[in-house]
Design a protein around this motif. Structure first.
Motif, PDB file in Angstrom:
ATOM      1  N   ASN A   1      -0.551   9.306 -15.625  1.00  0.00           N
ATOM      2  CA  ASN A   1      -1.077  10.631 -15.302  1.00  0.00           C
ATOM      3  C   ASN A   1      -2.572  10.741 -15.566  1.00  0.00           C
ATOM      4  N   MET A   2      -3.042  10.062 -16.608  1.00  0.00           N
ATOM      5  CA  MET A   2      -4.474  10.077 -16.900  1.00  0.00           C
ATOM      6  C   MET A   2      -5.257   9.349 -15.809  1.00  0.00           C
ATOM      7  N   LYS A   3      -4.721   8.236 -15.330  1.00  0.00           N
ATOM      8  CA  LYS A   3      -5.376   7.528 -14.238  1.00  0.00           C
ATOM      9  C   LYS A   3      -5.440   8.389 -12.979  1.00  0.00           C
ATOM     10  N   LEU A   4      -4.320   9.020 -12.665  1.00  0.00           N
ATOM     11  CA  LEU A   4      -4.281   9.856 -11.469  1.00  0.00           C
ATOM     12  C   LEU A   4      -5.241  11.035 -11.590  1.00  0.00           C
TER      13      LEU A   4
ATOM     14  N   PRO B   1       0.806  -1.217   0.000  1.00  0.00           N
ATOM     15  CA  PRO B   1       0.000   0.000   0.000  1.00  0.00           C
ATOM     16  C   PRO B   1       0.844   1.274   0.000  1.00  0.00           C
ATOM     17  N   ASP B   2       1.979   1.244   0.721  1.00  0.00           N
ATOM     18  CA  ASP B   2       2.853   2.430   0.747  1.00  0.00           C
ATOM     19  C   ASP B   2       3.348   2.774  -0.651  1.00  0.00           C
ATOM     20  N   GLN B   3       3.805   1.768  -1.385  1.00  0.00           N
ATOM     21  CA  GLN B   3       4.307   2.014  -2.738  1.00  0.00           C
ATOM     22  C   GLN B   3       3.202   2.517  -3.657  1.00  0.00           C
ATOM     23  N   PHE B   4       2.046   1.896  -3.558  1.00  0.00           N
ATOM     24  CA  PHE B   4       0.940   2.296  -4.433  1.00  0.00           C
ATOM     25  C   PHE B   4       0.473   3.713  -4.109  1.00  0.00           C
ATOM     26  N   MET B   5       0.280   4.016  -2.828  1.00  0.00           N
ATOM     27  CA  MET B   5      -0.238   5.331  -2.438  1.00  0.00           C
ATOM     28  C   MET B   5       0.744   6.449  -2.776  1.00  0.00           C
ATOM     29  N   SER B   6       2.038   6.119  -2.822  1.00  0.00           N
ATOM     30  CA  SER B   6       3.036   7.162  -3.117  1.00  0.00           C
ATOM     31  C   SER B   6       2.869   7.719  -4.519  1.00  0.00           C
ATOM     32  N   THR B   7       2.253   6.952  -5.429  1.00  0.00           N
ATOM     33  CA  THR B   7       2.053   7.456  -6.793  1.00  0.00           C
ATOM     34  C   THR B   7       1.029   8.580  -6.833  1.00  0.00           C
ATOM     35  N   PHE B   8       0.228   8.715  -5.782  1.00  0.00           N
ATOM     36  CA  PHE B   8      -0.781   9.770  -5.740  1.00  0.00           C
ATOM     37  C   PHE B   8      -0.237  11.074  -5.169  1.00  0.00           C
ATOM     38  N   LEU B   9       0.942  11.007  -4.557  1.00  0.00           N
ATOM     39  CA  LEU B   9       1.494  12.202  -3.919  1.00  0.00           C
ATOM     40  C   LEU B   9       2.103  13.120  -4.959  1.00  0.00           C
ATOM     41  N   PRO B  10       1.964  14.436  -4.805  1.00  0.00           N
ATOM     42  CA  PRO B  10       2.422  15.388  -5.832  1.00  0.00           C
ATOM     43  C   PRO B  10       3.895  15.270  -6.166  1.00  0.00           C
ATOM     44  N   GLU B  11       4.739  14.946  -5.173  1.00  0.00           N
ATOM     45  CA  GLU B  11       6.175  14.947  -5.438  1.00  0.00           C
ATOM     46  C   GLU B  11       6.648  13.671  -6.096  1.00  0.00           C
ATOM     47  N   THR B  12       5.786  12.655  -6.215  1.00  0.00           N
ATOM     48  CA  THR B  12       6.246  11.393  -6.782  1.00  0.00           C
ATOM     49  C   THR B  12       5.457  10.926  -7.989  1.00  0.00           C
ATOM     50  N   ASN B  13       4.340  11.565  -8.284  1.00  0.00           N
ATOM     51  CA  ASN B  13       3.492  11.005  -9.337  1.00  0.00           C
ATOM     52  C   ASN B  13       4.044  11.189 -10.734  1.00  0.00           C
ATOM     53  N   SER B  14       5.162  11.906 -10.875  1.00  0.00           N
ATOM     54  CA  SER B  14       5.756  12.022 -12.205  1.00  0.00           C
ATOM     55  C   SER B  14       7.220  11.602 -12.229  1.00  0.00           C
ATOM     56  N   ASP B  15       7.953  11.893 -11.170  1.00  0.00           N
ATOM     57  CA  ASP B  15       9.395  11.644 -11.204  1.00  0.00           C
ATOM     58  C   ASP B  15       9.736  10.164 -11.082  1.00  0.00           C
TER      59      ASP B  15
END
Length: 674
Positions: free
Chosen positions: A225-228, A197-211
């Motif tokens: 990005n479209m999913k998010l 869950p930690d890894q998955f949820m981190s993709t929703f955070l602003p600082e990690t969802n692109s880098d």
């Protein structure tokens, strides 16, 4: 953070938002063209649109990205002024258009629309998924005769969706039965890694969802990005009191869970869609999700998969209990996983459970593929390949030799070149039996004439489906030779018996990695080798040792090291041994003595149970033992495990070709050249 860094970050977010907005708009227009439903009419869309869920997803992405662009524009106006802010927005839009054109993102989305529309035309999604997940291999469900008179009984014995997939059938035939559990429908390793869950949820955070996404894979970044954007849009709707989108997500979750076990009505009764319609607050949504997740973790998922699901369920239950107890009225509510809003946390949790259901569905599909379909293909696939080869190239078994040479020019050229590799140690004559001829083809022909040939070669027609496999064997052999060569020099420098240990994963992974510049490759190899040699010596290397190590590594990588010639001859010798190796007849027929003696009751079922049920014999364990001894004898102990895998792959490829075409093609062409 200074102004320049802030503007760079905002510009990057603008580019991604423009990509999502433009591609979503194009997808919505294409949806209208395909379905004939005007997306401006909500009632029409709900009643008549066969792709409503896909339309809603793109609408949410379009709306969310548009709002994000407006927010950034307002921030730019405050930071640098209206005129300069407008230019930044225009520039970001231009960059986004170029990125869309380069990645063909719109074409990918249109293809998704076409596939879903075709699926809808064929019928219910659940029936379609079931039809490709669990093909029945019993004789009662043999495919019916078609109008194609050329279709033979072997093709009819396979399900239609399998018989049309030549690559899938060939992949099974060049896989050892012990590795059937590694096969999958999409060609990816079936044992997909678990995500926490930690890894998955981190993709929703602003600082990690692109880098966190590789810049080399732009289509994947756009899709993510479209999913998010879609999930963020659902969370925003929740914050305004509109629970219809999130209810749709829960309904999708329930539908997918029901397709996992279509005949378990006892479990279906616990997946109640009525509760979704009554959900009018965050607590209700989490309660429904918790119950669905409980069913998934305890009744549907494998135990190894269920652990991460239970981890999230515990977090959801603790969060919901705080809301029910009213703690949030007195104590600031801490949202799990550092989410800014509780609504986004709830939507991200639904997204996680949705992914786990899809992963479970893929696990079931791959399990059935390995245990039911792969053994069946292994039995009938040889005749299927011969039949398809005849349809493609002609009836090779009945034509005169001259016509056969013209029918298969590349194969003819390869066999002719193979004869040119004849040495005094190769005892093959006109009187040689078929087995001896095939032994010559496997050794001189395949290893020296294809795997390690230095001449320009058009791959023989027999290996049309093995291009990727042959290239991977070549690359693995190259990496093993380089790793062995530089490890020999490292041993001499520090005076250690380095070859008595297994290889260094960091060093071989660097060699396998794709590099676009030679300087980058050399720098990474030197760094990995220095680190490994230091650990092996258990001391710091002197400056002289480091320089000597670097010089030897560069000489090897640039092909100037004398030891490469020796290892080149040895690697050929190893692969000749591997490709010519044949299992003991007892191991393929009657049970021979086990390689390892084991006592006691077996607790965990594994490959032996799969092979026992399928009735297909495996020679992988016997080959691995023999190949390890040969690799050790030739000085490749450092990379023996990698060479065993590559040698087994090479053996399976050439053995299949010889098994399919030994007498009718290879034997005839070989004797015509003698």
């Amino acid at each position: 953070m200074d102004l320049e860094q802030l503007l760079a970050g905002l510009s990057k977010q603008l580019q991604q938002s423009w990509v999502i907005y433009i591609t979503s708009s194009e997808a919505l227009q294409y949806l209208t063209d395909v379905t004939g439903v005007d997306d401006t009419s909500e009632s029409n869309a709900v009643q008549d649109d066969p792709l409503m869920q896909l339309r809603l997803r793109h609408k949410a992405s379009q709306s969310g990205s548009r709002s994000h662009i407006k927010r950034i524009r307002r921030s730019l106006d405050k930071l640098i002024g209206s005129d300069e802010g407008r230019e930044v927005v225009k520039e970001a839009k231009a960059v986004a258009k170029n990125e869309i054109a380069e990645t063909k993102a719109v074409e990918v989305l249109k293809q998704e629309v076409d596939e879903m529309n075709d699926r809808f035309a064929r019928g219910n999604d659940a029936d379609y998924i079931e039809s490709i997940m669990a093909p029945d291999l019993s004789s009662n469900d043999v495919a019916q005769d078609t109008s194609d008179d050329d279709k033979d009984a072997t093709s009819d014995a396979l399900p239609e969706n399998i018989a049309s997939n030549r690559n899938l059938i060939h992949q099974v035939l060049v896989t050892d039965p012990a590795d059937f559990d590694k096969l999958s429908w999409d060609g990816v390793n079936s044992h997909l890694p678990e995500i926490s869950p930690d890894q998955f949820m981190s993709t929703f955070l602003p600082e990690t969802n692109s880098d966190d996404i590789s810049p080399d894979d732009l289509p994947m970044r756009v899709a993510m990005n479209m999913k998010l954007a879609y999930f963020n849009g659902v969370a925003q709707e929740m914050s305004t009191g509109n629970y219809v989108p999130v209810q749709g997500l829960l309904k999708e979750l329930h539908d997918k869970m029901r397709t996992l076990l279509p005949n378990r009505q006892d479990l279906h009764s616990h997946i109640n869609d009525d509760d979704i319609g009554y959900s009018s607050c965050l607590s209700d949504i989490i309660r429904v999700l918790n119950r669905s997740g409980y069913l998934l973790a305890n009744y549907l998922e494998a135990p190894s998969r269920a652990e991460s699901t239970r981890e999230l369920l515990g977090c959801l239950e603790a969060f919901n209990s705080r809301n029910r107890d009213g703690d949030g009225d007195n104590v600031p509510l801490t949202i799990p996983y550092e989410f800014e809003t509780e609504h986004l946390f709830a939507v991200a949790s639904i997204a996680f459970i949705l992914q786990k259901v899809e992963l479970c569905q893929m696990d079931i599909s791959n399990y059935k593929f390995a245990h039911q379909l792969a053994p069946f293909i292994h039995q009938v696939g040889h005749e299927y390949e011969r039949s398809h080869f005849r349809k493609t190239h002609g009836d090779y078994g009945t034509v005169p030799i001259r016509e056969l040479q013209q029918m298969l020019p590349s194969t003819h050229a390869w066999v002719r070149n193979t004869v040119g590799l004849f040495e005094s140690t190769d005892s093959i004559t006109m009187q040689s039996n078929l087995e001896q001829k095939m032994d010559f083809i496997k050794g001189r022909g395949f290893v020296d004439g294809i795997l390690f040939t230095k001449q320009e070669l058009v791959l023989p027609e027999l290996f049309a489906l093995d291009i990727e496999g042959i290239n991977s064997i070549r690359n693995e052999a190259r990496c093993c030779v380089i790793a062995t060569a530089i490890s020999l020099h490292a041993r001499n420098i520090i005076g250690s018996s380095i070859l008595k240990t297994e290889g260094n994963n960091e060093l071989t992974s660097v060699l396998r990695k794709k590099h676009f510049k030679r300087d980058d490759l050399e720098a990474e190899v030197i760094a990995a080798l220095t680190s490994f040699t230091t650990a092996l010596a258990e001391r710091s290397l002197s400056e002289e040792e480091c320089n000597t190590l670097k010089n030897h590594a560069l000489a090897v990588l640039r092909g100037n090291d004398p030891v490469l010639k020796l290892l080149d001859n040895r690697i050929r010798s190893y692969f000749r041994y591997a490709c010519r190796w044949t299992p003991d007849t007892k191991s393929t027929g009657e049970r021979s003595a086990p390689i390892e003696m084991k006592t006691g009751r077996k607790i965990v079922k594994g490959d032996d149970d799969l092979l026992a049920r399928s009735g297909v014999a495996s020679s992988k364990a016997e080959f691995s033992l023999a190949a390890h001894k040969e690799a050790k004898r030739l000085g490749f102990t450092f990379v023996s495990s990698d060479l065993i895998a590559a040698g087994n792959k090479a053996r399976l490829i050439i053995s299949l070709a010889c098994s399919n075409y030994d007498k009718d093609i290879l034997g005839r062409l070989l004797m015509a050249e003698k």
